[in-house]
Motif scaffolding. Structure first.
Motif: not given
Lengths: 174, 574
Positions: B447-460, B479-488
């Motif tokens: 789950v975590s790795s798929v979730r990390r793909r969502v915003l992978a490569g994005q810098r917020l 919000a910060g946690r979520l961003a990191i969770e999503l791979g940003a």
């Protein structure tokens, strides 16, 4: 095992039934009350065969109701530990299956099913199957008939439950 | 005529116990070599034939049963060999049990049905009194051990009490089997996740009743126009009728609502909106729920776990799975509030699947206190307005909208497939072979790795979102946690790598900077939507909202992203 035994019950009768049909009332009431009931001592009462004696009624003080002691003969089904019975499967799940021997519910856990019979969750309804490569698979599923042996019983005042096994010679699907 | 004597049975019991003691001694000798082999069971056989004390017999079988599974395929046991002479080889992939399962599988710790040990048939009290002399010095420790029985009360498991070791064993077997079938387990919540229900006594607002009636007769807004054109006569008739007293039309609607779902669809009405006269409820299924369930059932064994009552859950399942193709109608996979072992909480202990392969879909993270990332939280589906309170919501009904076909559930199905693929393609092959069922990989990491793909490569770059005192550590903020969770990654200051500016207010320095550079500026909603939909959603749909409206919804969302409190009584309202 089935037994024919004599039992005695006290029946309460309302004064409105006193009259020429009193014997019939008592008989009907007896059948209604005891047939299909279960007592820990005698097991399940299957059928009242005859009313042997209706004793003298005693009037309850202040109520007008009359208590009659009734002696009757009945066929009872009393399961015993170690008894082998034929049963019909009602529910199959991951833990084992439930089967009914007439009024008696029996649970057979998967530990008491031969080890080569495996739970098959794909089948509908679920079943336990023994896979023998060249033969028709043996399948325990809902409505299957199985011969089982009672290995444990809980006898309460008005209920009997049993744990069964089909993991022995000559037991299993019929 | 034979009179029944209970004395007989008692005598037999006494004999049994005597014999048992003798046999126990005899068997202890033959069975002590660790892999129970053919000799041990043949040694037991003559004894069985002479006088079989039931409990003892099964005792030998119980221990050798585990042996069989653990060892290579071997000739079928003497006891069950009546029908087929040839022994069936076990499936080659049959997973041997982990060591604790075989060694400690004593009959006492399997479980009870109706108060009887399901292996030996002994009564529970008998077992506990037997247990005492065995470990006299640890009798204090033995007593709490008894209490670790987990009571199952749903479906056909009603009344079974399983010891925790047996439960672990079942879960391990279940896990091995599911993995052979390439399936994982998905536990589904009902309310606000797959559907939304309202009971009639909550339906007092006449405006609401009117809206509901209209929706029921004319279908969802997107199809509403077509429907009205198609069957122009009949809906109007109904409409005229609907103008009558509220109560009577309610009843009329009820009768119609009981009709077949397909019939309702043909009439141009909303096929997902149901009136359930028998339980006095209106239920709206979430759009594309059937596609979702069908798709999910290909890769997952589905369970339903709701805080509603079991009767309610069963009724909902008939809507979700009318033809029984999802296996949910089999009541063994529907768990209601009464079945949970902890009040106001949901627990995986009563789910007979391995914890490591379970995914949960629930809009209320608060009821799953310790499940971490295996819990997927969809956006809360609110169709009927929720009355009162701080979180009053109009719901899709009153706003005349609905989720689209390609909304939340559509995305979740895609995500579930991704997680499934990741688990079986990446995680499982790298892990130790299947037979180590107790350490099969945990699906949470998929789950975590798929979730990390969502915003992978994005810098917020956040502006006006994270309070000043937390700005050094953005992961402390939801919000910060979520961003990191999503791979940003999170930028702390303006830099060329920044891809999005997430703004809580307009016209901050960072927003101005971003507009100058042509970097998309989005509201926090954008980030949350990415989180709910598991996709990088279109930035243009989430411009910086007006201060007040944005803040309000943000509060609501943030509250749910925060770690749940230990007990949240509000969750009981489901």
């Amino acid at each position: 095992m089935f037994f024919y035994i004599e039992m005695e019950r006290d029946l309460l009768l309302l004064p409105q039934h006193f009259g020429p049909n009193i014997n019939r009332y008592l008989r009907d009431k007896l059948i209604e009350k005891v047939e299909g009931s279960c007592s820990g001592r005698y097991g399940f009462i299957i059928c009242v065969t005859e009313v042997k004696k209706i004793g003298k009624g005693r009037i309850r003080e202040g109520a007008g109701l009359v208590t009659f002691p009734v002696k009757f003969g009945a066929v009872v089904f009393r399961p015993f530990k170690g008894e082998v019975l034929d049963a019909k499967v009602t529910v199959v799940n991951k833990l084992g299956f439930f089967a009914e021997v007439g009024p008696l519910s029996v649970f057979v856990s998967k530990y008491l099913i031969p080890t080569d019979m495996r739970f098959d969750p794909q089948s509908n309804p679920p079943s336990y199957v023994s896979q023998v490569s060249d033969e028709q698979p043996m399948r325990v599923t809902v409505a299957s008939e199985v011969r089982l042996k009672l290995i444990g019983m809980r006898i309460d005042a008005s209920e009997i439950f049993a744990i069964g096994s089909i993991k022995e010679d000559y037991l299993g699907v019929l | 005529m034979q009179a029944l004597t209970i004395m007989h049975a008692d005598d037999a019991d006494e004999m049994d116990t005597q014999l048992e003691a003798e046999m126990e001694a005899a068997l202890a000798e033959s069975a002590t070599p660790s892999p129970p082999n053919e000799t041990s069971s043949t040694a037991a056989a003559p004894l069985e034939e002479s006088t079989p004390p039931p409990s003892e017999h099964t005792r030998t079988d119980g221990s050798s049963a585990v042996g069989t599974r653990q060892k290579r395929p071997r000739p079928r046991q003497h006891a069950s060999g009546a029908h087929e002479p040839v022994s069936p080889p076990l499936p080659p992939s049959a997973a041997p049990l982990p060591p604790w399962a075989s060694a400690s599988a004593s009959d006492d710790d399997v479980g009870y049905m109706w108060g009887m040990n399901i292996v030996t048939g002994r009564m529970m009290e008998e077992d506990s009194s037997r247990a005492k002399p065995r470990h006299e010095e640890t009798s204090a420790a033995a007593a709490p051990e008894r209490k670790t029985l987990v009571q199952l009360s749903y479906g056909s498991y009603r009344g079974v009490q399983l010891s925790s070791s047996e439960l672990r064993r079942i879960k391990a077997q279940e896990c091995a089997q599911m993995l052979r079938q390439k399936k994982l387990v998905l536990v589904l919540d009902l309310d606000h996740t797959l559907l939304n229900s309202i009971s009639l006594h909550e339906l007092v607002d006449p405006k609401l009743q009117a809206a509901l009636r209209e929706r029921y007769e004319q279908g969802p807004p997107s199809q509403g126009r077509e429907a009205a054109e198609e069957g122009d006569a009949s809906p109007k008739e109904n409409h005229a009728e609907a103008a009558g007293s509220a109560v009577s039309t309610e009843k009329a609607g009820g009768v119609e609502g009981e009709g077949d779902a397909s019939e309702a669809a043909a009439g141009g009405r909303d096929p997902l909106l149901h009136f359930l006269a028998d339980i006095h409820m209106w239920t709206k299924l979430r759009p594309s729920v059937h596609d979702f369930l069908r798709g999910a059932a290909e890769h997952f064994e589905l369970y339903v776990y709701t805080m509603g009552t079991k009767a309610y859950a069963a009724r909902m399942v008939t809507l979700l799975d009318p033809h029984g193709e999802l296996g949910l109608k089999d009541a063994d996979r529907v768990i209601g509030r009464e079945d949970s072992t902890a009040g106001y909480m949901k627990g995986l202990d009563v789910v007979l699947g391995s914890d490591r392969t379970i995914l949960i879909l629930d809009d209320s993270p608060a009821v799953w206190p310790n499940e971490g990332s295996r819990l997927l939280v969809p956006r809360r589906y609110i169709f009927f307005p929720t009355p009162g309170g701080k979180h009053e919501q109009r719901g899709h009904l009153m706003s005349g909208t609905d989720e689209g076909e390609h909304d939340q559930l559509h995305h979740l199905l895609r995500v579930l497939r991704e997680i499934h693929a990741h688990y079986f393609e990446h995680l499982l092959p790298t892990a130790s072979p299947l037979h180590a069922a107790d350490d099969c990989p945990n699906v949470s990491s998929s789950v975590s790795s798929v979730r990390r793909r969502v915003l992978a490569g994005q810098r917020l770059l956040f502006t006006h979102v994270i309070p000043l005192q937390q700005q050094g550590t953005p992961e402390a903020h939801a919000a910060g946690r979520l961003a990191i969770e999503l791979g940003a990654t999170i930028a702390l200051d303006t830099s060329p790598e920044v891809t999005h500016v997430v703004a809580g207010a307009d016209n901050t320095d960072k927003v101005k900077w971003a507009r100058e550079k042509g970097i998309p500026v989005v509201s926090v909603e954008w980030l949350y939507s990415c989180g709910y939909l598991w996709a990088k959603v279109e930035e243009a749909r989430y411009p910086i909202s007006s201060q007040t409206a944005g803040a309000e919804s943000r509060d609501f969302d943030q509250m749910r992203l925060l770690p749940p409190p230990q007990l949240w009584p509000q969750m009981a309202d489901e």
